[in-house]
Motif scaffolding. Sequence first.
Motif, mmCIF file in Angstrom:
data_model
loop_
_atom_site.group_PDB
_atom_site.id
_atom_site.type_symbol
_atom_site.label_atom_id
_atom_site.label_comp_id
_atom_site.label_asym_id
_atom_site.label_seq_id
_atom_site.Cartn_x
_atom_site.Cartn_y
_atom_site.Cartn_z
ATOM 1 N N UNK A 116 -1.941 -67.086 -95.684
ATOM 2 C CA UNK A 116 -2.828 -65.957 -95.447
ATOM 3 C C UNK A 116 -2.861 -65.630 -93.971
ATOM 4 N N UNK A 117 -2.865 -64.393 -93.695
ATOM 5 C CA UNK A 117 -2.868 -63.960 -92.293
ATOM 6 C C UNK A 117 -4.150 -63.203 -92.036
ATOM 7 N N UNK A 118 -5.048 -63.874 -91.304
ATOM 8 C CA UNK A 118 -6.341 -63.227 -91.043
ATOM 9 C C UNK A 118 -6.425 -62.579 -89.667
ATOM 10 N N UNK A 119 -5.291 -62.621 -88.939
ATOM 11 C CA UNK A 119 -5.356 -62.040 -87.586
ATOM 12 C C UNK A 119 -5.496 -60.518 -87.684
ATOM 13 N N UNK A 120 -5.860 -59.940 -86.553
ATOM 14 C CA UNK A 120 -6.031 -58.481 -86.548
ATOM 15 C C UNK A 120 -4.713 -57.805 -86.884
ATOM 16 N N UNK A 121 -4.779 -56.675 -87.515
ATOM 17 C CA UNK A 121 -3.534 -55.937 -87.717
ATOM 18 C C UNK A 121 -2.905 -55.590 -86.371
ATOM 19 N N UNK A 122 -1.559 -55.558 -86.316
ATOM 20 C CA UNK A 122 -0.908 -55.284 -85.017
ATOM 21 C C UNK A 122 -1.343 -53.926 -84.473
ATOM 22 N N UNK A 123 -1.695 -53.975 -83.195
ATOM 23 C CA UNK A 123 -2.127 -52.726 -82.586
ATOM 24 C C UNK A 123 -0.899 -51.911 -82.175
ATOM 25 N N UNK A 124 -1.008 -50.619 -82.192
ATOM 26 C CA UNK A 124 0.139 -49.835 -81.704
ATOM 27 C C UNK A 124 0.394 -50.152 -80.237
ATOM 28 N N UNK A 125 1.698 -50.292 -79.897
ATOM 29 C CA UNK A 125 2.035 -50.652 -78.517
ATOM 30 C C UNK A 125 1.559 -49.572 -77.559
ATOM 31 N N UNK A 126 0.823 -50.009 -76.529
ATOM 32 C CA UNK A 126 0.366 -49.015 -75.551
ATOM 33 C C UNK A 126 1.493 -48.729 -74.586
ATOM 34 N N UNK A 127 1.666 -47.462 -74.330
ATOM 35 C CA UNK A 127 2.713 -47.145 -73.357
ATOM 36 C C UNK A 127 2.252 -47.627 -71.984
ATOM 37 N N UNK A 128 3.246 -48.092 -71.201
ATOM 38 C CA UNK A 128 2.935 -48.577 -69.858
ATOM 39 C C UNK A 128 2.384 -47.443 -69.006
ATOM 40 N N UNK A 129 1.588 -47.804 -68.049
ATOM 41 C CA UNK A 129 1.093 -46.786 -67.126
ATOM 42 C C UNK A 129 2.200 -46.444 -66.128
ATOM 43 N N UNK A 130 2.645 -45.212 -66.164
ATOM 44 C CA UNK A 130 3.782 -44.812 -65.347
ATOM 45 C C UNK A 130 3.374 -44.334 -63.950
ATOM 46 N N UNK A 131 2.089 -44.151 -63.724
ATOM 47 C CA UNK A 131 1.700 -43.516 -62.468
ATOM 48 C C UNK A 131 2.152 -44.274 -61.219
ATOM 49 N N UNK A 132 2.032 -45.619 -61.152
ATOM 50 C CA UNK A 132 2.496 -46.292 -59.923
ATOM 51 C C UNK A 132 3.974 -46.049 -59.658
ATOM 52 N N UNK A 133 4.782 -46.047 -60.724
ATOM 53 C CA UNK A 133 6.209 -45.816 -60.507
ATOM 54 C C UNK A 133 6.451 -44.405 -59.987
ATOM 55 N N UNK A 134 5.724 -43.452 -60.563
ATOM 56 C CA UNK A 134 5.885 -42.075 -60.100
ATOM 57 C C UNK A 134 5.494 -41.974 -58.630
ATOM 58 N N UNK A 135 4.443 -42.672 -58.251
ATOM 59 C CA UNK A 135 4.038 -42.642 -56.835
ATOM 60 C C UNK A 135 5.157 -43.152 -55.943
ATOM 61 N N UNK A 136 5.744 -44.286 -56.355
ATOM 62 C CA UNK A 136 6.788 -44.871 -55.512
ATOM 63 C C UNK A 136 7.989 -43.942 -55.451
ATOM 64 N N UNK A 137 8.353 -43.375 -56.586
ATOM 65 C CA UNK A 137 9.525 -42.502 -56.602
ATOM 66 C C UNK A 137 9.287 -41.272 -55.741
ATOM 67 N N UNK A 138 8.079 -40.758 -55.785
ATOM 68 C CA UNK A 138 7.781 -39.604 -54.929
ATOM 69 C C UNK A 138 7.863 -39.980 -53.462
#
Lengths: 125, 137
Positions: B1-23
């Motif tokens: 039996x598996x009583x753990x929480x159902x798998x949550x949808x993967x959250x997308x990574x926060x891209x803002x720091x990368x965008x800052x660096x690239x800019x």
Amino acid sequence: MFNFGEPRPRRRPNLTPMIDVVFLLLIFFMLVSRFGADRVVPLMAAGEGDGWSGPPRLVSIAPGGLALNGVPVAPEGLAAALAPLVADPSDPVILRPQEGVSVQETVLVMDLLGAAGFSRLVLVE
Amino acid sequence: MDFSDPPRPARSENLLPMINVVFLLLIFFLIAARLAGPEPFPVTVPEAESDMLAEDGFTLWLGPGGEAGFADALGDEAVEALAAARAAHCATADCVAEPPVLLLRADADAPAAALAALMPALGAMGFARMDMVTLPR
């Protein structure tokens, strides 16, 4: 009046296309740019300045070696041999490369004279 | 039996720091870069000990065989194109107060006689000083 829907989370705009464009711009500028200033050896055009003064100063650059006014001279002795012929280091010195001499050999002589303080080097055919 | 929480949808990574660096990188390259025009042909500039820095100016190329190049013109046309470019520049700028600099990118193996043969034409155009581009040793 009634709103039975759940409050929807605010949607963030999709940033991926902008990141793509910014990366392309970044790569473009990285590839197209040239960093660091070039080094140069100055050369004067013939016929500039206020005429010729003093004895002739003609350095012939032949494949076998250098000659000052027709007298063979060693590269390391060239600056010393030229020194009595100029009143001032800014007096022009004429360089005449002969057939078969490459630009590299000519630039070495220009470099030698430039290091000795001769600032007006004229290249003639 | 598996009583753990159902798998949550993967959250997308926060891209803002990368965008800052690239800019930041983008802005760095925009400011620091000097755009280099295309070469009419590849040259290997000679080596020298000189530590004089090049200024911006017109660039005339001299290939290993002694042929001149300017922008996309070759041979005698290159010299004519250079004269036309200088005349066009001097029509809008004060070339007497600030004479334009000519950079010579000559191949190390080019015959020096070919370079010397160009000198009268370049002097006649009004270039008083020509700088030969070299590689530091």
